[in-house]
Write a protein that holds these residues in place. Structure first.
Motif, short mmCIF file in Angstrom:
data_model
loop_
_atom_site.label_atom_id
_atom_site.label_comp_id
_atom_site.label_asym_id
_atom_site.label_seq_id
_atom_site.Cartn_x
_atom_site.Cartn_y
_atom_site.Cartn_z
N ASP A 275 0.82 -1.29 0.02
CA ASP A 275 0.01 -0.02 0.05
C ASP A 275 0.97 1.28 0.07
O ASP A 275 0.27 2.32 0.29
CB ASP A 275 -1.12 0.04 1.12
CG ASP A 275 -0.12 -0.17 2.62
OD1 ASP A 275 1.32 -0.30 2.53
OD2 ASP A 275 -0.71 -0.18 3.66
N LEU A 276 1.98 0.89 -0.46
CA LEU A 276 2.90 2.38 -0.38
C LEU A 276 2.29 3.45 -1.40
O LEU A 276 2.67 4.57 -0.94
CB LEU A 276 4.38 1.89 -0.86
CG LEU A 276 5.56 3.01 -0.53
CD1 LEU A 276 5.48 3.52 0.71
CD2 LEU A 276 6.80 2.56 -1.00
N LYS A 277 1.56 3.23 -2.18
CA LYS A 277 0.86 4.23 -3.23
C LYS A 277 -0.27 5.25 -2.18
O LYS A 277 0.25 6.43 -2.15
CB LYS A 277 0.09 3.74 -4.20
CG LYS A 277 0.06 4.72 -5.38
CD LYS A 277 -0.58 4.03 -6.81
CE LYS A 277 0.68 3.72 -7.69
NZ LYS A 277 0.23 2.88 -8.70
N ARG A 278 -0.83 4.40 -1.33
CA ARG A 278 -1.75 5.15 -0.42
C ARG A 278 -0.79 6.13 0.55
O ARG A 278 -1.23 7.09 0.83
CB ARG A 278 -2.48 4.22 0.00
CG ARG A 278 -3.80 4.74 0.57
CD ARG A 278 -4.91 3.51 0.73
NE ARG A 278 -5.85 4.38 1.48
CZ ARG A 278 -6.81 3.69 2.43
NH1 ARG A 278 -6.75 2.53 2.37
NH2 ARG A 278 -7.52 4.26 3.11
N ILE A 279 0.22 5.36 1.02
CA ILE A 279 0.94 6.08 2.08
C ILE A 279 1.77 7.33 1.50
O ILE A 279 1.62 8.33 1.98
CB ILE A 279 2.08 5.00 2.67
CG1 ILE A 279 1.45 3.85 3.28
CG2 ILE A 279 3.13 5.78 3.50
CD1 ILE A 279 2.42 2.71 3.54
N ASN A 280 2.01 7.06 0.31
CA ASN A 280 2.56 8.35 -0.53
C ASN A 280 1.70 9.45 -0.53
O ASN A 280 1.87 10.36 -0.28
CB ASN A 280 2.88 7.68 -2.07
CG ASN A 280 4.05 8.33 -2.59
OD1 ASN A 280 4.25 9.50 -2.27
ND2 ASN A 280 4.58 7.76 -3.66
N GLU A 281 0.30 9.10 -1.13
CA GLU A 281 -0.73 10.10 -1.24
C GLU A 281 -0.83 10.76 0.11
O GLU A 281 -0.90 12.05 0.42
CB GLU A 281 -1.97 9.37 -1.45
CG GLU A 281 -2.06 9.25 -2.95
CD GLU A 281 -3.14 8.10 -3.34
OE1 GLU A 281 -3.17 7.50 -4.51
OE2 GLU A 281 -3.96 7.72 -2.58
N GLU A 282 -0.89 9.90 1.16
CA GLU A 282 -1.23 10.63 2.64
C GLU A 282 0.34 11.48 2.97
O GLU A 282 -0.09 12.33 3.41
CB GLU A 282 -1.29 9.27 3.65
CG GLU A 282 -1.74 9.55 5.08
CD GLU A 282 -2.98 10.26 5.28
OE1 GLU A 282 -3.76 9.98 4.29
OE2 GLU A 282 -3.07 11.08 6.10
N TYR A 283 1.37 11.03 2.67
CA TYR A 283 2.48 11.85 2.94
C TYR A 283 2.35 13.24 2.15
O TYR A 283 2.58 14.29 2.78
CB TYR A 283 3.87 11.09 2.45
CG TYR A 283 4.98 11.88 3.08
CD1 TYR A 283 5.50 11.66 4.08
CD2 TYR A 283 5.68 13.05 2.26
CE1 TYR A 283 6.66 12.30 4.57
CE2 TYR A 283 6.63 13.59 2.63
CZ TYR A 283 7.34 13.14 3.78
OH TYR A 283 8.32 13.76 4.30
N TYR A 284 1.79 13.42 1.10
CA TYR A 284 1.68 14.53 0.17
C TYR A 284 0.45 15.28 0.86
O TYR A 284 0.75 16.65 1.22
CB TYR A 284 1.48 14.22 -1.24
CG TYR A 284 1.51 15.48 -1.79
CD1 TYR A 284 2.61 16.20 -2.32
CD2 TYR A 284 0.26 16.05 -2.31
CE1 TYR A 284 2.60 17.51 -2.74
CE2 TYR A 284 0.13 17.44 -3.04
CZ TYR A 284 1.37 18.22 -3.15
OH TYR A 284 1.45 19.18 -3.96
N ARG A 285 -0.50 14.74 1.20
CA ARG A 285 -1.42 15.44 1.91
C ARG A 285 -1.15 16.30 2.94
O ARG A 285 -1.41 17.35 3.38
CB ARG A 285 -2.46 14.31 2.13
CG ARG A 285 -4.09 14.78 2.37
CD ARG A 285 -4.97 13.67 2.64
NE ARG A 285 -4.71 13.37 4.20
CZ ARG A 285 -5.00 14.03 5.20
NH1 ARG A 285 -5.67 15.16 5.13
NH2 ARG A 285 -4.66 13.33 6.19
N ARG A 286 -0.31 15.49 3.88
CA ARG A 286 0.02 16.10 5.03
C ARG A 286 1.09 16.94 5.21
O ARG A 286 1.39 17.67 6.05
CB ARG A 286 0.52 14.59 6.15
CG ARG A 286 1.00 14.97 7.71
CD ARG A 286 -0.03 15.47 8.36
NE ARG A 286 0.31 15.71 9.78
CZ ARG A 286 1.46 16.68 10.14
NH1 ARG A 286 1.79 17.58 9.09
NH2 ARG A 286 1.92 16.81 11.10
N ASN A 287 2.12 16.56 4.20
CA ASN A 287 3.48 17.54 4.33
C ASN A 287 3.64 18.55 3.22
O ASN A 287 4.39 19.05 2.92
CB ASN A 287 4.60 16.59 4.12
CG ASN A 287 4.59 15.82 5.36
OD1 ASN A 287 5.07 15.81 6.45
ND2 ASN A 287 4.25 14.50 5.30
#
Lengths: 315, 315
Positions: A275-287
């Motif tokens: 699920d690294l794609k989803r973690i990636n999206e979450e990272y962008y959203r948060r940072n």
């Protein structure tokens, strides 16, 4: 939602194996080829490459990699090349013996793998360490962490979609009661978190929020100094929104002076096929900064290239 | 050391299946044929018969048996016909919901199956009950029983022969300390009993006896009224000398007025393919009466015939 990219036409295993062998020969090592092959094969393909390599050259691929590579690049390539269950067993053993922050590695294993994957890691643990995973964890880790971690690690959670909503109501109430009494390590709290299916738990926590006004993790912030409470919040996050938990591990690994390569490597390696794609999206959203860019700013050389390849970002 | 006797030449499955079907047809039921076939086929063979029967007659064999048979005979035939993991899941579910003496049924499952068999029962539990075994046990059973039973049931014990003798020494000392403090439910006592391999535990208990003079179960007899202590002694017996534990279950089931058919059926059905011969020997050693004779004196009819057939004693 994996980031791993496997080419449409994968060469024959014998060819991969031969190119890897050539990458190790002569002066220096051809790291680009290693990345080019291994970072673009899925777990099953990597396992086949290991088999063919060992049969052809009479040496384990992992042994060859160990001889040729070093430091962070060595660790990421070795961890990545392992089968997921082998890797989990290894990470869990390191974590149990390290104690301290090792509890978070164990927590990830216990809560973000499927029930079957967690069990497979326990099987591998027997084979590799001649003991059981829970035996080592219960031996090395004590107190409230143990109380919560051992049942998390030994659970075989039901994974079906069924939800019992009257149970969700009654257990939300139990959680609320224990939290108001500050009985955070109460056996009923631990029972609910360690045995219920994730779907059921989600229903319980939704009901908690609807009924009592706050998300449970907000009510668990009463004492920012209490390290067990921090761990309890992480447990709930892992069980309900793992992408948010992993985003935070990455954020803390990259942030500030220096990098926590261990955390960065672990999250990228264990999630690239999941699920690294989803973690990636979450990272962008948060940072508001792409993860790839943050990694480029903080790492270098072959280690950086391997991370980016696993994130699906080649030059 | 199984008592199950399978003929040298087993007829084709289609023939077994047809004979069973005929046994159900017409007036009355031909119980002798049912015993003759099912009590002389191993788990794999019974499973194949079930498959072929269902394909041929469009009805589950278990369903047909349920329609034709009744009372103790019905229960023993149904339990016997199930695959071991299915049967364990079913027994565990009944036991969890019954509480009370159900804890002993759960204890047997947790301690006398191989690590893999125990896990397979947990898999079957998911399939049949849409929940996890530990979820139900932790929900229905409380207090000290739960503290000990849940980790016993979720363990995946290492089964190799390795023994760490300095560990055996230090853990014998911990057990001794906690017992002298009457801290029988102490988390360290539970950790040792629920996570160590049986070989390791055996070494620890041998050391306990050598060092402190008494067998541990003797030191655990301080209060004959304490039901948790009784359960703790049974746990240790199951883990170290299961044949003695099962002998006692049989002895109590047969003894006195009336018979505890549930215990008798359970032990015979679950051990006939495992170690019933050894339990049989232990029974004779302890009671000076052969188990077969005791069963003949206490049971009758088809139920008796089925028990004897599983014990390898046909007329």
């Amino acid at each position: 939602m994996a980031t791993l990219s496997v080419p449409n036409h994968v060469p024959p295993v014998s060819e991969d194996s031969e190119r890897l062998r050539k990458a190790f020969e002569g002066w220096g090592t051809d790291e680009a080829t290693i990345i080019n092959i291994l970072a673009h094969r899925n777990a099953r393909q990597r396992t086949t490459i290991r088999q063919v390599y060992a049969e052809t050259y009479g040496e384990e691929l992992l042994k060859s990699l160990e001889k040729e590579l070093s430091s962070d690049f060595e660790r990421i390539v070795l961890l990545w090349t392992l089968r997921p269950a082998e890797r989990d067993a290894l990470l869990a053993n390191e974590a149990a013996r390290k104690r301290g922050n090792g509890v978070y590695v164990l927590l990830e294993l216990a809560t973000t793998r499927s029930s079957r994957e967690l069990f497979q890691a326990r099987e591998e643990y027997h084979i590799r360490f001649k003991r059981s995973l829970e035996e080592d964890v219960a031996h090395y880790i004590t107190g409230d962490y143990r109380k919560l971690l051992v049942p998390l690690l030994t659970a075989y959670r039901y994974e079906g979609p069924e939800v019992n909503s009257s149970l969700a109501h009654s257990e939300a109430k139990i959680l609320r009661e224990k939290i108001s009494e500050k009985a955070y390590n109460h056996e009923e709290v631990i029972r609910i978190l360690t045995t219920r299916s994730k779907e059921q738990l989600n229903a319980t926590l939704n009901h908690y929020r609807d009924q009592f006004g706050n998300a449970i993790n907000k009510d668990l912030k009463s004492d920012p100094e209490d390290r067990y409470l921090t761990f309890l919040r992480a447990t709930i996050k892992c069980l309900t929104t793992p992408e948010k938990y992993f985003e935070k591990v990455l954020r803390l690994a990259i942030k500030g002076l220096g990098t926590d390569e261990e955390g960065l490597t672990r999250v990228v390696v264990t999630r690239a096929e999941v699920d690294l794609k989803r973690i990636n999206e979450e990272y962008y959203r948060r940072n508001s900064v792409p993860l790839v860019q943050a990694i480029k700013g903080d790492t270098s050389g072959d280690y950086e290239r391997m991370l980016l390849a696993l994130l699906g970002h080649e030059n």
